[in-house]
Design a protein around this motif. Sequence first.
Motif, PDB file in Angstrom:
ATOM      1  N   ARG B 237       0.853  -1.198   0.000  1.00  0.00           N
ATOM      2  CA  ARG B 237       0.000   0.000   0.000  1.00  0.00           C
ATOM      3  C   ARG B 237       0.884   1.242   0.000  1.00  0.00           C
ATOM      4  O   ARG B 237       1.873   1.315   0.737  1.00  0.00           O
ATOM      5  CB  ARG B 237      -0.895  -0.002   1.243  1.00  0.00           C
ATOM      6  N   VAL B 238       0.480   2.231  -0.827  1.00  0.00           N
ATOM      7  CA  VAL B 238       1.278   3.449  -0.933  1.00  0.00           C
ATOM      8  C   VAL B 238       0.383   4.620  -1.326  1.00  0.00           C
ATOM      9  O   VAL B 238      -0.631   4.430  -1.999  1.00  0.00           O
ATOM     10  CB  VAL B 238       2.420   3.260  -1.972  1.00  0.00           C
ATOM     11  N   LEU B 282       5.320  -0.600   5.188  1.00  0.00           N
ATOM     12  CA  LEU B 282       6.790  -0.500   5.167  1.00  0.00           C
ATOM     13  C   LEU B 282       7.369  -1.832   4.701  1.00  0.00           C
ATOM     14  O   LEU B 282       8.417  -1.892   4.086  1.00  0.00           O
ATOM     15  CB  LEU B 282       7.312  -0.143   6.548  1.00  0.00           C
ATOM     16  N   TRP B 283       6.694  -2.916   5.074  1.00  0.00           N
ATOM     17  CA  TRP B 283       6.910  -4.215   4.426  1.00  0.00           C
ATOM     18  C   TRP B 283       5.542  -4.733   4.076  1.00  0.00           C
ATOM     19  O   TRP B 283       4.710  -4.831   4.972  1.00  0.00           O
ATOM     20  CB  TRP B 283       7.654  -5.226   5.314  1.00  0.00           C
ATOM     21  N   PRO B 284       5.224  -5.079   2.855  1.00  0.00           N
ATOM     22  CA  PRO B 284       6.093  -4.939   1.685  1.00  0.00           C
ATOM     23  C   PRO B 284       6.329  -3.466   1.348  1.00  0.00           C
ATOM     24  O   PRO B 284       5.395  -2.671   1.385  1.00  0.00           O
ATOM     25  CB  PRO B 284       5.277  -5.604   0.581  1.00  0.00           C
ATOM     26  N   PHE B 285       7.564  -3.119   0.985  1.00  0.00           N
ATOM     27  CA  PHE B 285       7.913  -1.745   0.622  1.00  0.00           C
ATOM     28  C   PHE B 285       7.407  -1.477  -0.797  1.00  0.00           C
ATOM     29  O   PHE B 285       7.604  -2.308  -1.682  1.00  0.00           O
ATOM     30  CB  PHE B 285       9.428  -1.556   0.692  1.00  0.00           C
ATOM     31  N   PRO B 286       6.789  -0.320  -1.027  1.00  0.00           N
ATOM     32  CA  PRO B 286       6.166  -0.063  -2.337  1.00  0.00           C
ATOM     33  C   PRO B 286       7.193   0.282  -3.422  1.00  0.00           C
ATOM     34  O   PRO B 286       7.244   1.415  -3.911  1.00  0.00           O
ATOM     35  CB  PRO B 286       5.230   1.112  -2.047  1.00  0.00           C
ATOM     36  N   GLU B 287       7.966  -0.682  -3.816  1.00  0.00           N
ATOM     37  CA  GLU B 287       9.054  -0.430  -4.776  1.00  0.00           C
ATOM     38  C   GLU B 287       8.533   0.040  -6.124  1.00  0.00           C
ATOM     39  O   GLU B 287       9.181   0.844  -6.805  1.00  0.00           O
ATOM     40  CB  GLU B 287       9.895  -1.702  -4.950  1.00  0.00           C
ATOM     41  N   ALA B 288       7.350  -0.464  -6.531  1.00  0.00           N
ATOM     42  CA  ALA B 288       6.840  -0.136  -7.868  1.00  0.00           C
ATOM     43  C   ALA B 288       6.615   1.367  -8.027  1.00  0.00           C
ATOM     44  O   ALA B 288       6.752   1.908  -9.134  1.00  0.00           O
ATOM     45  CB  ALA B 288       5.540  -0.899  -8.136  1.00  0.00           C
ATOM     46  N   ASP B 313      15.868   1.129   2.123  1.00  0.00           N
ATOM     47  CA  ASP B 313      14.853   0.596   1.210  1.00  0.00           C
ATOM     48  C   ASP B 313      14.620   1.552   0.039  1.00  0.00           C
ATOM     49  O   ASP B 313      14.331   1.114  -1.076  1.00  0.00           O
ATOM     50  CB  ASP B 313      13.535   0.344   1.953  1.00  0.00           C
ATOM     51  N   VAL B 314      14.734   2.856   0.299  1.00  0.00           N
ATOM     52  CA  VAL B 314      14.584   3.836  -0.792  1.00  0.00           C
ATOM     53  C   VAL B 314      15.685   3.607  -1.828  1.00  0.00           C
ATOM     54  O   VAL B 314      15.433   3.565  -3.034  1.00  0.00           O
ATOM     55  CB  VAL B 314      14.623   5.280  -0.235  1.00  0.00           C
ATOM     56  N   LYS B 315      16.894   3.404  -1.338  1.00  0.00           N
ATOM     57  CA  LYS B 315      18.025   3.173  -2.264  1.00  0.00           C
ATOM     58  C   LYS B 315      17.831   1.886  -3.063  1.00  0.00           C
ATOM     59  O   LYS B 315      18.132   1.837  -4.256  1.00  0.00           O
ATOM     60  CB  LYS B 315      19.345   3.114  -1.487  1.00  0.00           C
ATOM     61  N   ILE B 316      17.319   0.868  -2.397  1.00  0.00           N
ATOM     62  CA  ILE B 316      17.071  -0.400  -3.107  1.00  0.00           C
ATOM     63  C   ILE B 316      16.035  -0.168  -4.206  1.00  0.00           C
ATOM     64  O   ILE B 316      16.185  -0.623  -5.341  1.00  0.00           O
ATOM     65  CB  ILE B 316      16.606  -1.500  -2.123  1.00  0.00           C
ATOM     66  N   ALA B 317      14.981   0.607  -3.861  1.00  0.00           N
ATOM     67  CA  ALA B 317      13.892   0.844  -4.823  1.00  0.00           C
ATOM     68  C   ALA B 317      14.353   1.753  -5.958  1.00  0.00           C
ATOM     69  O   ALA B 317      13.987   1.551  -7.118  1.00  0.00           O
ATOM     70  CB  ALA B 317      12.693   1.448  -4.107  1.00  0.00           C
ATOM     71  N   VAL B 318      15.157   2.751  -5.642  1.00  0.00           N
ATOM     72  CA  VAL B 318      15.640   3.685  -6.677  1.00  0.00           C
ATOM     73  C   VAL B 318      16.660   2.985  -7.580  1.00  0.00           C
ATOM     74  O   VAL B 318      16.768   3.284  -8.770  1.00  0.00           O
ATOM     75  CB  VAL B 318      16.247   4.951  -6.023  1.00  0.00           C
ATOM     76  N   ALA B 319      17.357   2.035  -7.002  1.00  0.00           N
ATOM     77  CA  ALA B 319      18.298   1.191  -7.756  1.00  0.00           C
ATOM     78  C   ALA B 319      19.295   2.011  -8.570  1.00  0.00           C
ATOM     79  O   ALA B 319      19.566   1.710  -9.738  1.00  0.00           O
ATOM     80  CB  ALA B 319      17.520   0.221  -8.646  1.00  0.00           C
TER      81      ALA B 319
END
Lengths: 248, 351, 76
Positions: B237-238, B282-288, B313-319
Amino acid sequence: MAVVFQKTKGLTDKPFSYCPGCTHGIIHRLVAESLEELGLLDEVIGVAPVGCSVFAYEFFNCDMHEAAHGRAPAVATGIKRVHPDHPVFTYQGDGDLASIGTAEIVHVAHRGEKITTIFVNNAIYGMTGGQMAPTTLVGQKATTAPYGRDAALCGNPIRISEMLATIDGAVFVERVAVNTPANIRKAKKAIKRAFEVQLQGLGFGIVEVLSTCPTNWGLTPVESLEWLEKNMIPYYPLGNFKSPKEEK
Amino acid sequence: MAKVLMKGNEAIGAAAIKAGCKYFFGYPITPQNEIPEYMSRELPKVGGVFLQAESEIAAINMVYGAAGCGVRVMTSSSSPGIALKQEGISYIAGAELPCVIVNISRGGPGLGSIQPAQSDYYQSTRGGGNGDYFHPVYAPASIQETVDLMQEAFDVADKYRTPVMVLGDGMIGQMMEPVEFFEREPLKVEKPWATNGTKGKRKPNIINSLFIDPQALEDHNHRLEEKFELMKKNETRVETFNMEAAEVVCVAYGTTARIVKNAIENCKKEGIEVGLIRPITLWPFPEAAFDEISDTTKVFLSVEMSMGQMIDDVKIAVAGRRPVEFYGRSGGMIPTPEGVVQKIKSILGRE
Amino acid sequence: MGKAKGTVIFDSDACKGCGLCISVCPVNILALDTSSVNNKGYHPATAIEPEKCIGCANCATICPDTVITVYRTMEE
């Protein structure tokens, strides 16, 4: 020809995982027989500990929870509060109950939680390989007390039954042993009585059972029975410490 | 139902009872005490049980016992208390039992403070308990959202047989806002695994997280992993806000996100477009949400009431697609909109 | 009152050869069968003079592995 002794329906067909001569198996059987004779197998919910009897949930033929180390009385409390009409028991060793789980056992007694606890005291940590337990006798050797338990270093062994008997909510407290057929029969009576006290809704009940650990004591199974008699019973006297008033 | 003015902690209790939770086991700790107090007052009225445990450890294990019996059950605590509950949470995740854990978090490490903080992001999303497990973590930003997510949390717990955490900071717990309780039928889930006595009609049910055979434990972990993937797919959810022409996209959750929204308004007045990604889970983190960034966006800014935890987690999502900056306050110090605006200007070189 | 006659049946493959039953038999009729090895790898306990069994069930009472079933009849 009458059957005078056969395996109880309270146990599953799974062979016990205990070492040869370990008296855990006897205690399991006494609990299972008591449950069967009282007609409780269809209703009862048990809680297994961490320790040698960690697989107790595979041996008792009833609904079971496996608990974290020492937490069985808290888990049993959660179960009992949901199912006040179901009998609930915990089966715990001395590391589980008398060391890491002291807060939980004291408070389950203090609340007078209507559960039954079977406390197996064999004066050692069995599963982890013979380390010193809170119940290890002074002078008794253990893998973490290689020179024998030194009271000056780590205190005297803890007497759980005497301690719990001082708590109002604990209404049935008895110490028994399983070192002779006569003592085993007395142990069975105490366990059955503890369940009856629970069914009557009178409060918390505990049966402390002195048990052997031939493997970690470094004795044969038969020598272990003798060692229990000569060393454990003098320090942990057998007998009833507390019964509901109307019984006396 | 009309709106009522409620303190966050009490609204949590009310929402739980509306969701069909009848069992609460807890231990006092500031700043969440109004939850157990409310439950001790209200649960007996609906035939439920409130029990004050001897410790957080006992409380979570009582939850484990009750959850194994198939009922809706919860506990609540605050940061150091949640640390103590991690053992039980791991067992609950391993034994696949549904329950809800509320963390009204406070400052740390150690005894820290009793002021609001978001320094439990790692603790909540990575777990302090042992083993390969995750559980959903909801991070509401208002009392209304807290109430809605509490009801959601119980449904998700039952649906996936998982512990679910609702994470609010001290502000969520302590502030008062008008809330409306929407009528919502709790999700009905069969629980044939529950321990309620065999009645002589079935084999014993066993609640357990022990798999001594290596293959059995690996199989169990694979099964759990499948469940985690399913929750990622269905339960993420985001909220996104003002993203279209944003030069900077802030990432913030909980009450901090509200502060950031004020900062975004202030930036707008100065001609700077700033967006917001607000993870509600926050988990699941809204990576999409990070894959749909406008070309105008130059940089991400993680804003937290911590020294920087969610930023991972932001860095993981921003990749690596954009730089990621950080702005945070800690120790019970609350970020101000002015502070956030200043940081944004500094990043853009427009001081 | 007649004399009690007992019969003990061992589930030999469940026996771990601990010998506790032997130590409590009042008529000393039990022993480990050293001529055989069960599927657990132990010499199982057995009745070497079964006709002397009185059916007291001491052996089954102390057996940790519920190996033993005991029957009893009363002889005239």
